[in-house]
Design a protein around this motif. Sequence first.
Motif, PDB file in Angstrom:
ATOM      1  N   UNK A  41      57.557 -10.477  59.910  1.00 58.00           N
ATOM      2  CA  UNK A  41      57.683  -9.254  59.122  1.00 58.00           C
ATOM      3  C   UNK A  41      56.894  -9.283  57.812  1.00 58.00           C
ATOM      4  N   UNK A  42      56.143 -10.353  57.588  1.00 56.36           N
ATOM      5  CA  UNK A  42      55.321 -10.501  56.380  1.00 56.36           C
ATOM      6  C   UNK A  42      56.155 -10.331  55.113  1.00 56.36           C
ATOM      7  N   UNK A  43      57.304 -10.962  55.092  1.00 55.55           N
ATOM      8  CA  UNK A  43      58.156 -10.908  53.909  1.00 55.55           C
ATOM      9  C   UNK A  43      58.735 -12.297  53.667  1.00 55.55           C
ATOM     10  N   UNK A  44      59.163 -12.570  52.429  1.00 54.52           N
ATOM     11  CA  UNK A  44      59.716 -13.902  52.160  1.00 54.52           C
ATOM     12  C   UNK A  44      60.991 -14.155  52.956  1.00 54.52           C
ATOM     13  N   UNK A  71      65.332 -12.957  52.175  1.00 56.61           N
ATOM     14  CA  UNK A  71      65.602 -11.771  51.355  1.00 56.61           C
ATOM     15  C   UNK A  71      66.029 -10.618  52.262  1.00 56.61           C
ATOM     16  N   UNK A  94      65.812  -7.295  54.096  1.00 57.22           N
ATOM     17  CA  UNK A  94      64.659  -6.491  54.529  1.00 57.22           C
ATOM     18  C   UNK A  94      65.122  -5.067  54.778  1.00 57.22           C
TER      19      UNK A  94
END
Lengths: 451, 230
Positions: free
Chosen positions: A187-190, A193, A195
């Motif tokens: 998901x190209x996120x850290x 966290x 979402x």
Amino acid sequence: MSSDKSIQREESASFNEHSLSYIRQAAEYGLYEIRGMGAKRRVPSFDDLIFLSASASRYPLEGYREKCESKTVLGTRYAKQPIELEIPITIAGMSFGSLSANVKEALGQAATQMGTSTTTGDGGMTPEERESSKTLVYQCLPSRYGFNPNDLRKADAIEMVLGQGAKPGGGGMLLGQKVSPRVAQMRTLPEGIDQRSACRHPDWTGPDDLKIKIEELREITDWKIPVYVKMGATRVREDVKLAVKAGADVVVIDGMQGGTAATQQVFIEHTGIPTLAALPLAVEALSDMNVLGEVQLIISGGIRTGADVAKALALGADAVSIGQGVLVALGCNHHTYQRADGEEVDVTADYAKLGTAPGYCHHCHTGQCPVGITTQDPELEPRLIPEVGAKRLKNYLQVLNMELTTLARACGKSNVHHLEKEDLAALTVEAAAMAKVPLAGTSWIPGTGSV
Amino acid sequence: MVSLKQLDLTDLSVRQVNEYLHGELLEERPARVEILNPDGLHSIAAGLDTEVDIDILGHAGYFIAGMNQRARVTIHGNVGWSVAENMMSGVVHVKGHASECAGASGHGGLLVIEGDASSRCGISLKGTEIVVGGSVGHFSAFMAQAGTLVVCGDAGPNLGDSLYEATIYVRGSIHSFGADAREEEMQVDDFEKVAELLSRAEMNFDAREFKRVSSARSLYHWNADAHQEY
């Protein structure tokens, strides 16, 4: 005279225990409730319809001997390669992230064995999912997590998702505890966290743009695969017409009983209209545009049984899509899970730790699913073995289709797609009005002037 | 080998042009392709996945070079909505202005817009690097997750609303920040990054004139005590 002066207890209709609990919780935490599953409230449903199966005026087919066709073709409008299914029951989009990779694999295996399709979800396509699914529908969602042209070209159909029955107008929430390294990477996120999925697409804002967007997707896939448009059921008549105008091959309408991995309770209980009410509106919209049969209709949202499927087809759907029922078949809300050696392990205590119990769990958002379905936890995920899950799901789909064909034959049909509105009656005035079929024992359809 | 292939949209449909770009092009391997008379048509050069130089000679419509991979596409004019939408790699270069949602949800590659971009430039960005020679409109880089947006002009209202890990650099004025976006001090890495992107975009601005905008990360967790902007 008795000396007992106990107070007579009478609950307030407005401030009953349910309302009091809600207010106390809001006051304590300062946040609205986020949960999984679908609506808890009872709304008019397919249960409120019955079949007027054959006797003298209609001739039934032999239930155990005569063949009843259930093949279903979707996407015949523009696509060079329409979808051909053995049964009119598809598996709804549910994301890797909300579900474990094992579950996604199980869905693919079962769908392939039954000759039907499964669908990706927010989070993109996993290689395991593509490999296990003969027919895979690739969702183009507002968040565009993990969306890319390489996977798009591997898909058998595209589903442009504008909304979900459980939360029309809203996005989803994948809480940080479910965002494992793999989910985060897709998901190209850290990692870890929350979402928050978008509620609308980033690159178009209305039906005119949607038309151009659909054309772009068709150009990229060389007009080979069908494009579905999926919407939560609200202003169904208008929305279906716009979707058809935008170029949809297939329209998917998801009623308010549809499930979700996580969203605000207020959405689940207070937005959208029941599936029973949505379906006739969608059929009317297609009919108004003279595209019945040309644009196929899939209905979803609380479909559980073969009777539900049969009633949906009789009301005009070409197919149904199932999400929550599929999870229940895999073991969602069950008090045990099955180990590789076949032993059933009781997990009632795990439900209790979540503050719930088997049959009442709606804690998909926590990632602590006791039966290993809605989780990314490395200890919980192995509780669902893909092959075991696939067998259970295949059995469930098989039963649905057997019930569907049984009812169709009882109505004298040799093809499930020959079921028609005339085969139905309603048990309540509300259901009669929503489904636009006569109240049982009368020829009265409320709101149409018929008596 | 053909050195130059010309495709005229006066005679061909977008479908025919894209069919060539997805098929025959891979066999003919021209060094360059010119697409003539785009006249505002949509989805030209969408879905490319090969190393080729393509020049679109004129103004074009929506979703130009959508989901591009590896190709270098230059549009000698203005473009409509969502140019280079969901780009994966390669370069898309707009010589004129771009309408809304330029580079939306792009995963990789470089998008250069010499003129202005309208609102929501870089919305849901996932890794693409965008350089805008002019200004950007409101809600640019809304929900941008990764990648870079360099704005050589001014930025409109609500810049970087709900920003995740993407970084924005602005040379001119910023009308206002969106929820969770804030200005941070430029570091050595930032100057180098801006200079490198300006160089690749062939733009002559001084990296020292830029401001850095990134996420305050206060919306990362669902938390009753956090300030809920919504």
